[in-house]
Design an enzyme around this catalytic site. Structure first.
Site, short mmCIF file in Angstrom:
data_model
loop_
_atom_site.label_atom_id
_atom_site.label_comp_id
_atom_site.label_asym_id
_atom_site.label_seq_id
_atom_site.Cartn_x
_atom_site.Cartn_y
_atom_site.Cartn_z
N GLU A 61 -6.46 9.36 9.33
CA GLU A 61 -5.41 9.87 8.45
C GLU A 61 -5.97 10.18 7.08
OE1 GLU A 61 -1.10 8.27 6.73
OE2 GLU A 61 -1.85 7.54 8.66
N ASP B 186 -4.29 11.10 3.29
CA ASP B 186 -3.00 11.05 2.61
C ASP B 186 -3.04 11.54 1.18
OD1 ASP B 186 -1.90 9.76 4.83
OD2 ASP B 186 -2.19 7.76 3.99
N GLU C 267 -0.09 10.91 -1.54
CA GLU C 267 1.20 10.26 -1.76
C GLU C 267 1.53 10.33 -3.25
OE1 GLU C 267 1.66 6.88 1.62
OE2 GLU C 267 0.13 6.48 0.08
N GLN D 128 -1.57 9.19 -5.24
CA GLN D 128 -2.42 8.25 -4.52
C GLN D 128 -3.01 8.95 -3.31
OE1 GLN D 128 -1.55 3.91 -3.74
NE2 GLN D 128 -1.05 4.70 -1.69
N ASN E 87 -5.43 8.28 0.18
CA ASN E 87 -5.87 7.21 1.06
C ASN E 87 -6.50 7.82 2.29
OD1 ASN E 87 -6.29 4.64 2.05
ND2 ASN E 87 -4.13 4.14 2.34
N ARG F 128 -7.92 2.36 1.55
CA ARG F 128 -8.95 3.01 0.75
C ARG F 128 -8.30 3.88 -0.32
NH1 ARG F 128 -11.27 -0.57 3.17
NH2 ARG F 128 -13.27 -0.36 4.24
N GLY G 245 4.28 -1.38 -8.63
CA GLY G 245 4.17 -2.42 -7.63
C GLY G 245 5.49 -2.92 -7.09
#
Length: 262
Positions: A73, A75, A77, A90, A92, A101, A171
């Protein structure tokens, strides 16, 4: 390739979608679309205008993925934020089901006021994430160093928007404010220039000796200018890189030891 004829729309829960003049608008709670075919290597791009205003708790995603627990995958995001705060993108990468990652950076423009192009260029040599053709991340094929690389699973192309306020903004400290709904992301110019495979088990068409334009060294390797762009992005806009997160990774991941730019 226009996404109107080449992508399927899926909708979950109470959400709205509208297609008009080769563009698409999708609205939270969770909705998305995906390519009708799967691909092995090539370039996929889309223009997105992200959720305006207070988008805290929302995630808009554009990604490629194969199927199964040991999937690959790539990504993009886009993590929503409160009004006035910068949007965080983000990236990944999962290889054989192993992810975590993540890299994060602040975009150098407001992605909610107009459309911008987000691209993934995937070849046997590397994976390159790009924003308006500026590279923001490169994952090189380092199989000779014992590091797995995504090259043997065909992937579909997907995009979606959903509520992820348990983690997306600071977060999970900032929750989605539903009084600001609807949360709308707009898309256009979904382009796929990649090797389409007839079945997920027959990769010979795309993984054989035939050379495609993305196999050319001038394409699959960054130019000097692109390298300078990548260095600029990392120096001025990167806010998180898993390679330097000693809490999550007491032992530096092997690929981080070999990459100059990840």
């Amino acid at each position: 390739m226009s996404f109107i004829g080449q992508a399927g729309l899926w909708i979950i829960v109470s959400t709205k979608a509208k297609s008009q003049n080769s563009s698409l608008t999708i609205t939270l709670v969770r909705a998305g679309f995906e390519s009708r075919s799967k691909y092995l290597f090539g370039k996929v791009s889309i223009q997105i205008k992200l959720v305006e205003g207070d988008s805290a708790g929302t995630v808009t995603a554009f990604y490629m993925s194969s199927d199964g627990p040991n999937h690959n995958e790539f990504d993009f995001e886009f993590l929503g934020n409160t009004t006035g705060e910068p949007y965080i993108v983000q990236t990944n990468i999962y290889v054989n089901g192993v992810g975590n990652r993540e890299q994060r950076l602040n975009l150098w423009f407001d992605p909610t006021t107009e459309f911008h192009t987000y691209s993934i260029l995937w070849s046997k040599r590397s994976v390159v994430f790009m924003v308006d053709e500026t590279p923001i991340r490169v994952q090189k094929n380092l199989e000779e160093k014992g590091i797995p690389f995504a090259k043997d699973q065909a992937m579909g192309v997907y995009s979606s928007i959903w509520n992820a306020d348990d983690w997306a903004t600071q977060g999970g400290l900032v929750k989605t404010d539903w009084s600001h709904a609807p949360f709308v992301a707009s898309y256009k110019e979904f382009q796929i220039d990649a090797c389409e495979i007839p079945t997920t088990t027959d990769l010979s068409k795309c993984n054989g000796d035939q050379k495609f334009w993305w196999d050319e060294p001038t394409v699959s390797e960054l130019s000097l200018h692109q390298n300078h762009q990548l260095i600029w992005v990392r120096a001025n806009h990167m806010i998180y890189d898993y390679c330097f997160d000693a809490t999550r990774f007491p032992v530096t991941p092997l690929e981080c030891q070999h990459h100059r730019h990840l």
